[in-house]
Design a protein around this motif. Structure first.
Motif, short mmCIF file in Angstrom:
data_model
loop_
_atom_site.label_atom_id
_atom_site.label_comp_id
_atom_site.label_asym_id
_atom_site.label_seq_id
_atom_site.Cartn_x
_atom_site.Cartn_y
_atom_site.Cartn_z
N LEU A 191 6.87 3.53 -3.41
CA LEU A 191 6.74 2.15 -3.87
C LEU A 191 7.97 1.74 -4.67
CD1 LEU A 191 4.93 -0.38 -4.20
CD2 LEU A 191 3.99 0.68 -6.27
N TYR A 207 -0.96 -0.44 -6.03
CA TYR A 207 -1.77 -1.58 -5.62
C TYR A 207 -3.16 -1.51 -6.24
CZ TYR A 207 -4.32 -4.87 -2.65
OH TYR A 207 -5.10 -5.91 -2.19
N HIS A 231 -3.13 4.57 -2.95
CA HIS A 231 -2.05 3.59 -3.17
C HIS A 231 -2.17 3.12 -4.62
CE1 HIS A 231 -5.60 1.29 -2.09
NE2 HIS A 231 -5.43 1.51 -0.81
N LEU A 249 0.81 -1.22 0.00
CA LEU A 249 0.00 0.00 0.00
C LEU A 249 0.84 1.27 0.00
CD1 LEU A 249 -2.81 -1.03 2.52
CD2 LEU A 249 -2.75 -1.28 0.03
N SER A 250 2.10 1.16 -0.37
CA SER A 250 2.98 2.33 -0.41
C SER A 250 2.46 3.35 -1.42
CB SER A 250 4.40 1.94 -0.80
OG SER A 250 4.95 1.03 0.13
N PRO A 251 2.57 4.65 -1.11
CA PRO A 251 2.25 5.67 -2.11
C PRO A 251 3.28 5.63 -3.24
CG PRO A 251 3.16 6.68 -0.13
CD PRO A 251 2.94 5.24 0.20
#
Length: 281
Positions: free
Chosen positions: A114, A169, A166, A108-110
């Motif tokens: 990511l 994802y 995110h 869920l990293s921005p």
């Protein structure tokens, strides 16, 4: 609800990506209670340091539950592994009735944080894996009596709060859904159903614990069995009519006459109002 004595999945064959643990294993065990055949294409040949279960322990559990199991150690990103899984499932069980696109990677990293390799991994497992496994099995599925493709992915909600929180994802999960809904139309002429299925609340799995919210969110979630019971309902629907839908777990169960979800709470007694809503809805 269906007749409790009936076992509509008896002798049916499910080819599943992943399934060593969590939701995939719960779906496999629910089908196994009917006497279904489950072929698991999964990487977990040996135990993970943080996660319980391997493809072999999952196969053992399926057999104990009353089904037949074929443990296929492989990677849904590898075309040779996918082809081999399809052929081995057909060879072992005489055909394939259901493809379950369960394998999925979450990060869920921005966007600015990511890692490129995680972006690629999510695209390869979630989107490409769903497309390639479904496509590889389609020529065999079309010979089944009631063939289904089911992907564990969300409805295509274009609200910016999901697209933008995110992005990497979101693209990967929506890609799973787009591949599935596209194939629903494309494979309609073969009588193959293709649907997606997503829960209204978070599900108590390793993904929730390690990627979303830890122990507190686990306590505010439902068990994987609610997903399993909904998937079972989907698998037993007529493929020619029940296709091209973005299904919600709780709505599928309600349509089957199951409206009391209290037994699915990860912490018994947790009221519905305290459960955590899932993302993308």
């Amino acid at each position: 609800m269906k007749d409790a004595a009936a076992k509509p999945l008896a002798g049916k064959t499910i080819l599943m990506s992943g399934g060593s643990r969590g939701i995939g294993l719960a779906i496999a065990l629910r089908a196994a209670r009917d006497g279904a055949n489950i072929a698991l294409l999964a990487k977990t040949d040996t135990p993970h340091p943080k996660l319980e279960g391997t493809v072999h322990s999952a196969a053992d559990a399926i057999r104990v539950a009353g089904g037949n199991a074929l443990a296929l150690v492989g990677d849904v990103r590898n075309d040779d592994d996918v082809t081999e899984a399809v052929l081995k499932a057909q060879g072992e069980f005489g055909g394939i009735d259901i493809v379950l696109n369960n394998a999925s990677v979450i990060d869920l990293s921005p966007s600015l944080e990511l890692q490129a390799k995680k972006y690629d991994l999510m695209q390869d497992v979630n989107v490409r894996g769903t497309f390639m496994l479904s496509r590889a099995a389609a020529p065999i599925l079309k010979d089944a009596e009631n063939p289904h493709i089911l992907s564990l992915s969300p409805p295509l909600n274009l609200d910016p709060k999901w697209l933008g929180v995110h992005t990497g994802y979101t693209m990967a999960k929506y890609g799973m859904s787009m591949a599935t809904l596209g194939m629903a139309e494309e494979f309609k002429k073969f009588g193959i159903a293709a649907n997606t299925l997503w829960p209204a609340t978070t599900i108590a799995t390793a993904a929730v614990q390690f990627a979303l919210g830890g122990d507190e969110m686990m306590k505010a979630s439902r068990t994987p069995e609610i997903y399993a019971d909904a998937a079972y309902e989907v698998f037993t629907q007529p493929a020619t009519a029940y296709t091209g839908q973005s299904l919600i777990v709780e709505e599928v169960l309600a349509a089957a006459g199951i409206t009391d979800f209290a037994n699915y709470a990860a912490v018994p007694g947790t009221p519905d109002s305290e459960l955590h809503p899932d993302i993308f809805l």
